[in-house]
Scaffold this motif. Structure first.
Motif, mmCIF file in Angstrom:
data_model
loop_
_atom_site.group_PDB
_atom_site.id
_atom_site.type_symbol
_atom_site.label_atom_id
_atom_site.label_comp_id
_atom_site.label_asym_id
_atom_site.label_seq_id
_atom_site.Cartn_x
_atom_site.Cartn_y
_atom_site.Cartn_z
ATOM 1 N N SER A 68 21.106 180.285 15.471
ATOM 2 C CA SER A 68 21.317 179.714 14.139
ATOM 3 C C SER A 68 22.660 178.995 13.971
ATOM 4 O O SER A 68 23.699 179.485 14.404
ATOM 5 C CB SER A 68 21.211 180.856 13.107
ATOM 6 N N GLN A 149 3.386 184.145 0.982
ATOM 7 C CA GLN A 149 4.086 182.904 1.330
ATOM 8 C C GLN A 149 3.693 181.766 0.378
ATOM 9 O O GLN A 149 4.542 180.989 -0.064
ATOM 10 C CB GLN A 149 3.792 182.518 2.781
ATOM 11 N N CYS A 159 10.185 185.817 -6.012
ATOM 12 C CA CYS A 159 11.441 185.600 -5.291
ATOM 13 C C CYS A 159 11.746 186.786 -4.378
ATOM 14 O O CYS A 159 11.053 187.800 -4.420
ATOM 15 C CB CYS A 159 12.568 185.413 -6.303
ATOM 16 N N SER A 163 15.878 186.812 2.086
ATOM 17 C CA SER A 163 16.028 185.736 3.072
ATOM 18 C C SER A 163 16.831 184.579 2.496
ATOM 19 O O SER A 163 16.886 184.381 1.276
ATOM 20 C CB SER A 163 14.663 185.240 3.562
ATOM 21 N N GLU A 165 16.090 181.619 2.591
ATOM 22 C CA GLU A 165 15.192 180.623 1.992
ATOM 23 C C GLU A 165 14.744 181.018 0.589
ATOM 24 O O GLU A 165 14.298 180.175 -0.189
ATOM 25 C CB GLU A 165 13.935 180.426 2.857
ATOM 26 N N THR A 166 14.797 182.303 0.264
ATOM 27 C CA THR A 166 14.211 182.753 -1.007
ATOM 28 C C THR A 166 15.227 183.299 -2.010
ATOM 29 O O THR A 166 14.913 183.422 -3.193
ATOM 30 C CB THR A 166 13.167 183.864 -0.743
ATOM 31 N N LYS A 169 16.046 181.680 -5.416
ATOM 32 C CA LYS A 169 15.046 181.646 -6.493
ATOM 33 C C LYS A 169 15.284 182.766 -7.510
ATOM 34 O O LYS A 169 14.790 182.707 -8.630
ATOM 35 C CB LYS A 169 13.629 181.833 -5.916
#
Ligand code: FAD
Ligand code: UQ1
Length: 444
Positions: A68, A149, A159, A163, A165-166, A169
């Protein structure tokens, strides 16, 4: 093949069942892919160990395999979800925080061949090692909940703080919610920071109260576990807060499906005879997804039956391969998976490795120390600290079972410093030393 040095160390450990022959591998290998130590995973545990090993062996001899570009201080995601910190505050570029005394291989491990001291990578590298440290963390398994998903992609009110990515939210959804059911889940798998699924719930409750909408919102905590928290002392305090703040708790309820079009969440009642399901309408849904050992590790010869890295719980050394070691969430060490545990494990593992290299029995043993700062509102925190036996192992000379403002600021403002400047630099081995001093040498 020219060898820099050849040393054969016979190490007889753990009942004498194993020995290792260690040979310093060639540095003039044509691909230059041989290292004294290879670390798989450059998260909290991987960077802590790379920093420690780098100072022993030097940059060219310690490789960290980490795919990463970004490194996250995941414990901050509770605060990001609660609107107390921004996502950017939790992130650093890997290149900016990577230890200067280790070599970064930006790649992912895809196969372990422990009989040949080799790790294979996605880009086709064959990395040879004398010592292997596995620090791959946990794999999030959003896909194991049917429809989750899709719900995360399409419903702004679904939410997860778990992660990168989430997590962004969560706070907008808390702000948007005006009424109805706010549901918080805990999955039916081992997870990291087992307090995090409820910390965000207490922050949400406080947020709703402060903004005058608490009366119109039902707060529901559906957990796969049979208890609110695994340590009785802290569980008792949490249950009092839950009662005071009128939160509904359903134990042994495991999220199995989300239908965002119907705004429905389906839970399996784990203790029912035929695994009955029950549907809840949600207006806000915070999901702590199922988690497990990363596939690459789970399907390898170095995994235990449960898929996690098989290590001796008090030393971090592999149970079968004496030149393999593990730290953190990906191991089968039976304690709560946290960065605080990683800190304590890093000090122990460093000494285990020194002992193995010197042909001695490891002396310093890990007691299972772990900690979960249970944020219970915008200014209060119960600092849970405990050991393998779920017995409190508290640093401060006051009752940490009580919610405190001081512990809240320790969590919010001081812990990130401990992480960035201490833990990942190999300079923070947890608060054990301070605990002993503050308790005047008495107790554990
Ligand atoms: P990680 O830090 O997750 O690192 C694993 C690394 O392995 C990652 O960088 C990943 O990219 C890499 N990797 C994965 N697969 C491969 C592969 N195939 N090849 C190479 N590299 C790979 N802990 C606390 O102490 N206090 C808290 O308050 C707290 N709160 C939390 C709140 C949330 C919402 C979350 C998500 C976590 C929280 N934690 C907390 C837990 C803490 O973040 C983890 O326990 C800690 O990061 C574990 O460190 P690790 O090194 O084992 O794994
Ligand atoms: C800790 O050491 C640690 O690692 C850096 C955390 O992760 C962020 C923690 O949350 C906690 C609570 C500890 C323990 C530290 C002290 C001072 C009690």
């Amino acid at each position: 093949m020219a060898y820099r040095s050849v040393c054969k160390t016979l190490v007889n450990l753990h009942g004498g069942a194993t020995f290792v022959q260690m040979r310093h591998l060639s540095t003039s290998n044509k691909l230059n892919n041989s290292y004294r130590a290879v670390v798989v995973g450059g998260g909290a545990g991987g960077l802590a160990m790379a920093s420690m090993l780098g100072s022993k062996f030097g940059k060219s001899q310690v490789a960290v395999v980490e795919p990463s570009d970004n490194h996250y201080y995941q414990p901050m995601w509770t605060m990001v979800g609660g609107g107390l910190k921004t996502f950017d505050q939790s992130a650093r570029m890997t290149k900016d925080i990577f230890p200067s005394n280790a070599t970064w291989i930006q790649d992912a491990a895809v196969k372990f061949d422990p009989d040949n001291n080799t790790v294979y990578t996605k880009d086709g590298k064959e990395l040879k090692y004398d010592l292997l440290i596995v620090a791959m963390g946990l794999q999030l398994r959003f896909e194991q909940v049917k429809g989750l998903q899709e719900a995360i992609a399409n419903d702004p009110m679904v939410c997860s703080n778990y992660s990168a990515e989430t997590v962004m939210k969560t706070f907008p959804a808390l702000q948007k919610l005006e009424s109805g059911n706010a549901i918080f889940t805990f999955p039916n798998t081992p997870i990291k920071c087992a307090g995090a699924p409820q910390k965000i719930m207490y922050l949400a409750e406080h947020y709703f109260s402060k903004h005058g909408k608490r009366d119109k919102i039902n707060i529901i905590y559906n957990s796969s576990l049979p208890v609110i928290f695994g340590v009785k002392k802290y569980a008792n305090e949490l249950l009092k807060i839950i009662e005071e703040r009128n939160i509904t708790v359903n134990f042994r309820h495991s999220l199995s499906e989300v239908n965002h079009e119907k705004k429905e969440a389906v839970f399996v009642k784990l203790d029912s005879e035929n695994q009955e399901t029950v549907n809840f309408n949600y207006d806000f849904l915070h999901v702590s997804p199922p988690m497990g050992s990363p596939d690459v590790l789970k399907n390898s010869p170095i995994a235990a039956e449960n898929g996690f890295l098989a290590v001796h719980k008090e030393t971090g050394q592999h149970t079968k391969y004496p030149n393999i070691f593990g730290i953190g969430d990906c191991t089968d060490i039976p304690t709560a998976k946290t960065a605080a545990a990683v800190a304590a494990q890093s000090g122990v593992l460093n000494r285990t490795i020194e002992a193995v290299l010197a042909g001695r029995e490891p002396q310093k043993l890990y007691d299972g120390y772990t900690s979960c700062p249970l944020v219970v509102g915008y200014d209060k925190c119960i600092l849970a600290e405990f050991d393998f036996n779920a017995q409190p192992l508290e640093t401060f000379p006051f009752d940490q079972g009580k919610k405190r403002t001081s512990m809240y600021y320790l969590k919010k403002d001081m812990m990130p410093e401990f992480y960035w400047k201490g833990l990942i630099k190999g300079k923070w081995e947890g608060p054990g030393v301070f605990r002993k001093i503050l308790h005047l040498g008495m107790g554990k």
